[in-house]
Structure formats: structure tokens, C-alpha cells
Write a protein that holds these residues in place. Structure first.
Motif, PDB file in Angstrom:
ATOM      1  N   LEU A   1       0.960  -1.305   0.025  1.00 28.40           N
ATOM      2  CA  LEU A   1       0.144   0.039  -0.082  1.00 28.40           C
ATOM      3  C   LEU A   1       1.103   1.419   0.021  1.00 28.40           C
ATOM      4  N   ASN A   2       0.332   2.486  -0.377  1.00 23.46           N
ATOM      5  CA  ASN A   2       1.054   3.603  -0.453  1.00 23.46           C
ATOM      6  C   ASN A   2       0.163   4.477   0.219  1.00 23.46           C
ATOM      7  N   TYR A   3       0.755   5.260   1.380  1.00 18.81           N
ATOM      8  CA  TYR A   3      -0.075   6.619   1.581  1.00 18.81           C
ATOM      9  C   TYR A   3       0.431   7.886   1.023  1.00 18.81           C
ATOM     10  N   PRO A   4      -0.293   8.679   0.239  1.00 15.80           N
ATOM     11  CA  PRO A   4       0.387   9.267  -0.513  1.00 15.80           C
ATOM     12  C   PRO A   4       0.506  10.786   0.227  1.00 15.80           C
ATOM     13  N   ASN A   5       0.011  10.985   1.485  1.00 15.00           N
ATOM     14  CA  ASN A   5       0.137  12.186   2.269  1.00 15.00           C
ATOM     15  C   ASN A   5       1.378  13.090   2.501  1.00 15.00           C
ATOM     16  N   GLY A   6       2.366  12.386   2.925  1.00 16.62           N
ATOM     17  CA  GLY A   6       3.508  12.995   3.161  1.00 16.62           C
ATOM     18  C   GLY A   6       4.048  13.624   1.677  1.00 16.62           C
ATOM     19  N   ASP A   7       3.888  13.181   0.712  1.00 18.46           N
ATOM     20  CA  ASP A   7       3.982  13.766  -0.675  1.00 18.46           C
ATOM     21  C   ASP A   7       3.270  14.724  -1.311  1.00 18.46           C
ATOM     22  N   MET A   8       2.080  14.274  -1.210  1.00 17.84           N
ATOM     23  CA  MET A   8       1.179  15.306  -2.048  1.00 17.84           C
ATOM     24  C   MET A   8       0.930  16.491  -1.304  1.00 17.84           C
ATOM     25  N   VAL A   9       0.785  16.166   0.088  1.00 18.92           N
ATOM     26  CA  VAL A   9       0.702  17.615   0.860  1.00 18.92           C
ATOM     27  C   VAL A   9       1.858  18.172   1.084  1.00 18.92           C
ATOM     28  N   GLY A  10       3.276  17.651   0.969  1.00 18.75           N
ATOM     29  CA  GLY A  10       4.333  18.118   0.993  1.00 18.75           C
ATOM     30  C   GLY A  10       4.891  19.075  -0.305  1.00 18.75           C
ATOM     31  N   HIS A  11       3.880  18.622  -1.290  1.00 19.36           N
ATOM     32  CA  HIS A  11       4.066  19.440  -2.672  1.00 19.36           C
ATOM     33  C   HIS A  11       3.478  20.665  -2.445  1.00 19.36           C
ATOM     34  N   THR A  12       2.411  20.885  -1.471  1.00 23.03           N
ATOM     35  CA  THR A  12       1.690  22.055  -1.537  1.00 23.03           C
ATOM     36  C   THR A  12       2.576  23.187  -0.691  1.00 23.03           C
ATOM     37  N   GLY A  13       3.557  22.849   0.039  1.00 25.80           N
ATOM     38  CA  GLY A  13       4.350  23.714   0.791  1.00 25.80           C
ATOM     39  C   GLY A  13       3.586  24.514   2.156  1.00 25.80           C
ATOM     40  N   ASP A  14       2.609  23.792   2.408  1.00 24.67           N
ATOM     41  CA  ASP A  14       1.647  24.264   3.684  1.00 24.67           C
ATOM     42  C   ASP A  14       1.978  23.188   4.652  1.00 24.67           C
ATOM     43  N   VAL A  15       3.023  23.820   5.416  1.00 27.46           N
ATOM     44  CA  VAL A  15       3.691  23.009   6.661  1.00 27.46           C
ATOM     45  C   VAL A  15       2.714  22.586   7.816  1.00 27.46           C
ATOM     46  N   ASN A  16       1.685  23.433   7.973  1.00 30.23           N
ATOM     47  CA  ASN A  16       0.557  23.111   8.896  1.00 30.23           C
ATOM     48  C   ASN A  16      -0.167  21.743   8.498  1.00 30.23           C
ATOM     49  N   ALA A  17      -0.503  21.868   7.203  1.00 31.66           N
ATOM     50  CA  ALA A  17      -1.235  20.742   6.526  1.00 31.66           C
ATOM     51  C   ALA A  17      -0.460  19.561   6.463  1.00 31.66           C
ATOM     52  N   VAL A  18       1.136  19.740   6.397  1.00 31.89           N
ATOM     53  CA  VAL A  18       1.835  18.600   6.325  1.00 31.89           C
ATOM     54  C   VAL A  18       1.942  17.726   7.681  1.00 31.89           C
ATOM     55  N   LYS A  19       1.760  18.649   8.705  1.00 32.07           N
ATOM     56  CA  LYS A  19       1.906  17.913  10.078  1.00 32.07           C
ATOM     57  C   LYS A  19       0.555  17.023  10.137  1.00 32.07           C
ATOM     58  N   VAL A  20      -0.517  17.521   9.845  1.00 28.92           N
ATOM     59  CA  VAL A  20      -1.763  16.596   9.770  1.00 28.92           C
ATOM     60  C   VAL A  20      -1.668  15.371   8.880  1.00 28.92           C
ATOM     61  N   ALA A  21      -1.141  15.746   7.648  1.00 32.09           N
ATOM     62  CA  ALA A  21      -0.727  14.525   6.694  1.00 32.09           C
ATOM     63  C   ALA A  21       0.009  13.552   7.310  1.00 32.09           C
ATOM     64  N   VAL A  22       1.218  13.882   8.115  1.00 32.15           N
ATOM     65  CA  VAL A  22       1.926  12.637   8.436  1.00 32.15           C
ATOM     66  C   VAL A  22       1.571  12.150   9.974  1.00 32.15           C
TER      67      VAL A  22
END
Ligand code: 3PG
Ligand code: CO
Length: 550
Positions: A417-438
Motif C-alpha cells: 500500500l501507499n499512503y500519499p499524504n507526506g508527498d502530496m501535501v508536502g508538494h503544496t508547501g503548507d507546513v501545517n497541513a503537512v503535520k496533519v498529513a504525517v
């Protein structure tokens, strides 16, 4: 037949082996820029202490890229993980084919494209990603091809530029525009040719959709490049500056489409008799526009009259489908993937992700082939269509639900399986969203561990490359954050050069697994690792397993 030998000392676990790829979750070097470190990850923290843990190279030559300055990416990453070896990848192969001149050989596809425009006195078009990110394309390749075209007598070339900001800094477009303007001025200087930019737009807005997530992007690209319909500007620079003024803070990847005009008319619609080169070497985001150029019937959108052109891709994008028909460079011959071996051994396999990374777990994992092996089941969870920073958990919970159900069902021996979150949200540059993603990924891993404890399965948890672990622009010399005039850090949207974790957790302990002594391991070592945990001897030419079992 490619057969796996059984391991005499270990017949595999009671439950399944689960390979979880945490896309874009690497191991950061600078704590201030590392938003994996700054997220709450109790499950990953626990595993690091209590499971087998090591770090893997996921960039540069370890995944078949030209050199260690090249960040990893999902294509080369999933190829390596799926086939257990390191093949020279598109970026390397195209570079070599251009340098050696092999790409321009007589009777080559290149030759055919050139002869077509010379004989018909028509136009040579180039469409592709306008940067040197070396993930999908490289501007150097475009410039060399244009020089060659001039040498061979092509009078008119038009470039359709997809603005990047995703594999390179988020608002770096004008650096590439400036460099390319200088190049064009030089090539046009003697007046013998007319080469210029004809259209373009942000890569996440037009043309480069993948995995059928949003065909409207491709429609917009078609209208812009082929029909030359859209907002007109005198130059690409003017377009970008205007869009930025109209929407301050807009990232390059999201820029609207533009058409370049000269004397009141679009400078380069694509018409009957032209040659078209899609100069991206990576396939995922090239397949849909390729279909639009090649398919006799297209149901995804209304193309209008399809111009009769000679179309070629930089590479063959799908080995199973044989797409595109014409291509400039032969892709790496990735054979004998882990999926094929496991299928031949009768091992039931499940591949699962959401749309954005679904093809990564299937098509990339199986060596850029879209065909399914007999014992494989593929499950795609539809991705959201809103910007990922607005819903950074993405479909992590739904993916986890499906994986947990699959573990408990007992139907599969191997689940990937692949969890895309760290990458797809990482590409937005929005660090607060990245924390939720991780954090969403960490919670998913926690639930998978519980299911594996119940069933006696084994977890292999890793990543294809880094991204969320390096979210800020860092000074190349000091490694410190680069700050703007207001003292704020500058977000970074591209992947990182960092290593990724490898966690092997066998709650029942029945595999008696211990870390093997593997010098300089990389993500390609994961294939043999999974095969050995399933109770087989890995193929001899796979790079070795990270663990000894039995
Ligand atoms: C993209 O295509 O989104 C980026 O260029 C690379 O991201 P990926 O390699 O993680 O897909
Ligand atoms: Co990415």
C-alpha cells in the motif's frame, strides 16, 4: 518461468507480509525544516525503538538517476522497490542518448519527425515540463534537441511550456524563462529559423494529470496547446508576471494557461502535418495527453477535429500498452518484478492506494507496465479533487480500513500500500497541513500493527523518497533556513535528498528476523526483504534482503 525457491528454515508468517510505503516521508537533517519530526508520530517512534530499523538511500545513483545530486521520485522509487534491482532510469538514459547522438541517428524516430516537418514545411512542436528537475524532464534535453533541429534544417519550432515549481523551487519559473529567452535569442540570431514559446501554464493546472484523476486538466492543455484558445500574451514572462500580480502568492505549478500571440494571432497552434514531441521522459503524467494525441476515439473530452500530426514521446511510457507508438528513447527494460515472482509462486497479492498514487503501486511497482499478474488484486480508493492542503488526511483512513479488512480476511499473503499524504501535501508547501498529513499516516500504521498482531503478519514500512522531512529552503553552504525580509522561512515544495526509514516488525517473532549486514542499503533492497519474509529465497540478482530470517 521465474520461480522462487522456498526457504527451508522458514515457511513464511501466519498472517500476511504488509509493505507500507509512506510516500514522501524521509529522515530530515535539519529539525526546523523536518515536518515529519515536528509531527506527532507515536507509532513510528515506538517502531523505531522496538522493531528492526535501518535507513535506506532513496535518491541519486541508488535509484538509477544520473548522480547523487538528483532527488528521488516516485517513479524510480517504486520501480526499484518493485523489481529489487537498480536500473538506469529515464533521466540517465535520455541524457546518454542525447550525448552520444544515438537519439538522432539516421532512420530514428527523431529523423522521421524532422523529415516530416522539412518535407511538409510544417512546424516542430515540443510540449513538456519546463525545468531541470530531472523527475519528468530536463530543459537541457529540450535545448539540445532544438539545436539539433536547427542544424538539420527545421525552420519553425514552437514550445509549449508546462511551468514546474514542484520538482524545483515553488516560484522559480522566471529563472527558467530568462535562461530560455537567452537561448532563443541566440538560436534565432542569424534569422534562419523562427523558434519560440507558443503556449503554456502551470503543470497542476493543465496537461499533466495522472491516473485519470482529472481529465479536465488535459482538456485545458489540449485547448491551449493545440487549439491555441485561451488568454493571450506577448510573452511567457508577461503571462507569468500578470498572473502573479492578479493572484499574489500563487505557486508556479498552479498558474493559469496562456497562449502567446504575434501580430494579433496565436503563434503556434498545432495543425495537420506538424510533428509533436512530448519531451517528458516519465510516463505517469504523460499518458493522458498522449492518448489525446493518439486515440482515434476519445471519450474523456471533446477534442474537436484532431490534427493529423506525427506524435512521439521522449520514451515509451507504458510497456504493456505499447504507448506511445513512436518514442525517442527506449525505456529501461525492467523485468522479473517481485509481483511476477510472487504470482508465479501462487502468492495472492493486494495492491492498494488512492487515485493519486494508485498507479505508483501498480504500474510503477510492476516496472512501468499496466498489466496485472494473475494473483494480483488492485484496489483504488478515489482521491479528493480539492487541493490537498485543504484535506491533508486525504484517504489515509479509507486506505487503512481496506488494508485492515484485507489483513483480517486472510485472503492475501502479500499486501502493498501507499499512503500519499507526506508527498502530496508536502508538494503544496503548507507546513501545517503537512503535520496533519504525517499524523494521519502514523495513525494508519498504528492500526495496521494492531491487525498484524492479531493475525501473525509482518510489517515492512518504508518510503519511496523524502519530501515532508525537508519543507524549507535551506542555505546550501550552512544548511540553515533561508529567511525572507520578514524573517519567515521559504517553503520548499520539491522532494528531498534524504534517506528514508526501513522498519521491519514481526509481532509474533516467528520469522526470527535480524538485520543482515548490507553495506549502503537502498530502497531496492526492500523487494528481497519482503520475499525473504514471505518464506522464499530472493532471486540471486536482486540486491540483498535487509534481514536474515529463520
Ligand atoms: C509529481 O509528479 O507530482 C512530482 O513531479 C513528483 O512527485 P512523485 O514522484 O512523488 O509522484
Ligand atoms: Co512527489
Amino acid at each position: 518461468m521465474n520461480e522462487l525457491k522456498k526457504n527451508k528454515d522458514f515457511a513464511g508468517p501466519k498472517g500476511p507480509v504488509v509493505l507500507a510505503i509512506m510516500d514522501g516521508i524521509g529522515i530530515g537533517k535539519n529539525p526546523e525544516s523536518d515536518f515529519v519530526l515536528q509531527s506527532a508520530t507515536p507509532n513510528l517512534d515506538w517502531l523505531r525503538e522496538h522493531a528492526l530499523y535501518t535507513e535506506l538511500r532513496a535518491h541519486g545513483v541508488a535509484v538509477g538517476l544520473p548522480d547523487d545530486g538528483d532527488m528521488g521520485n516516485s517513479e524510480v522509487g517504486h520501480n526499484a522497490i518493485g523489481c529489487g534491482r537498480v536500473f538506469s532510469q529515464g533521466a540517465s538514459l535520455v541524457g546518454k542518448a542525447i550525448e552520444s547522438g544515438a537519439m538522432f541517428a539516421p532512420e530514428s524516430v527523431w529523423d522521421e519527425l524532422i523529415r516530416n516537418v522539412i518535407n511538409k514545411e510544417s512546424t516542430l512542436h515540443f510540449i513538456g515540463l519546463f525545468s531541470d528537475g530531472n523527475v519528468h524532464s530536463n530543459l537541457n534535453h529540450l535545448e539540445t534537441m532544438l539545436r539539433k533541429a536547427k542544424e538539420q534544417g527545421v525552420k519553425k519550432a514552437r514550445i509549449h511550456a508546462l511551468i514546474d515549481g514542484r520538482d524545483v523551487p515553488p516560484t522559480s519559473a522566471l529563472e527558467y524563462v530568462e535562461r530560455f529567452e537567452t537561448f532563443l535569442n541566440e538560436i534565432n540570431a542569424d534569422g534562419s529559423v523562427d523558434y519560440c514559446v507558443a503556449s503554456g501554464g502551470g503543470r497542476m493546472n493543465i496537461t499533466m494529470d495522472r491516473y485519470n484523476a482529472n481529465w479536465d486538466m488535459v482538456r485545458r492543455g489540449w485547448d491551449t496547446h493545440v487549439k491555441a484558445e485561451g488568454r493571450r500574451f506577448a510573452s511567457m514572462k508577461e503571462a507569468i508576471e500578470t498572473f502573479r500580480k492578479e493572484k499574489p502568492g500563487i505557486l508556479d505549478q498552479d498558474l493559469p494557461a496562456f497562449v502567446i500571440e504575434r501580430n494579433g494571432a496565436p503563434v503556434g497552434p498545432i495543425v495537420d502535418g506538424d510533428s509533436v514531441i512530448f519531451f517528458n521522459f516519465r510516463g505517469d503524467r504523460a499518458l493522458e495527453i498522449t492518448k489525446a494525441f493518439e486515440a482515434d476515439e476519445l471519450t474523456e473530452f471533446d477534442r474537436g477535429p484532431k490534427p493529423d500530426v506525427l506524435y512521439a514521446g521522449m520514451m515509451q511510457y507504458d510497456g504493456d500498452l505499447g504507448v506511445p507508438e513512436h518514442y525517442l528513447v527506449t525505456p529501461p527494460a525492467i523485468d522479473r518484478t517481485m509481483s511476477e515472482y510472487l504470482s508465479n509462486a501462487g502468492i495472492k497479492q493486494l495492491a492498494i492506494s488512492e487515485t493519486q498514487k494508485f498507479g505508483h503501486m501498480t504500474y510503477f511497482f510492476n516496472g512501468n507496465n499496466s498489466g496485472k499478474f494473475p494473483t494480483e488484486t488492485w484496489v483504488e480508493i478515489p482521491s479528493d479533487s480539492c487541493p490537498f492542503e485543504e484535506a491533508p488526511r486525504m484517504k489515509a483512513d479509507e486506505i487503512t480500513d481496506a488494508v485492515v479488512r484485507a489483513i483480517e480476511s486472510g485472503d492475501y499473503r502479500f499486501i502493498r500500500l501507499n499512503y500519499p499524504n507526506g508527498d502530496m501535501v508536502g508538494h503544496t508547501g503548507d507546513v501545517n497541513a503537512v503535520k496533519v498529513a504525517v499524523e494521519a499516516v502514523d495513525q494508519g500504521i498504528g492500526r495496521i500493527i494492531e491487525a498484524l498482531k492479531k493475525t501473525g503478519g509482518i510489517l515492512v514500512c518504508s518510503a519511496d523518497h523524502g519530501n515532508a522531512d525537508d519543507m524549507c529552503e535551506l542555505d546550501k553552504k550552512t544548511g540553515k533556513l533561508v529567511l525572507d525580509d520578514e524573517g519567515k522561512f521559504k517553503p520548499k515544495t520539491a522532494h528531498s535528498l534524504n534517506p528514508v526509514p526501513a522498519i521491519i516488525y514481526d509481532p509474533s517473532g516467528e520469522a526470527h528476523a535480524s538485520l543482515a549486514d548490507v553495506p549502503n542499503p537502498g530502497i531496492a533492497n526492500l523487494a528481497a526483504t519482503c520475499i525473504s519474509l514471505l518464506g522464499f529465497e530472493p532471486p540471486e540478482d536482486y540486491v540483498p534482503s535487509l534481514v536474515k530470517v529463520g
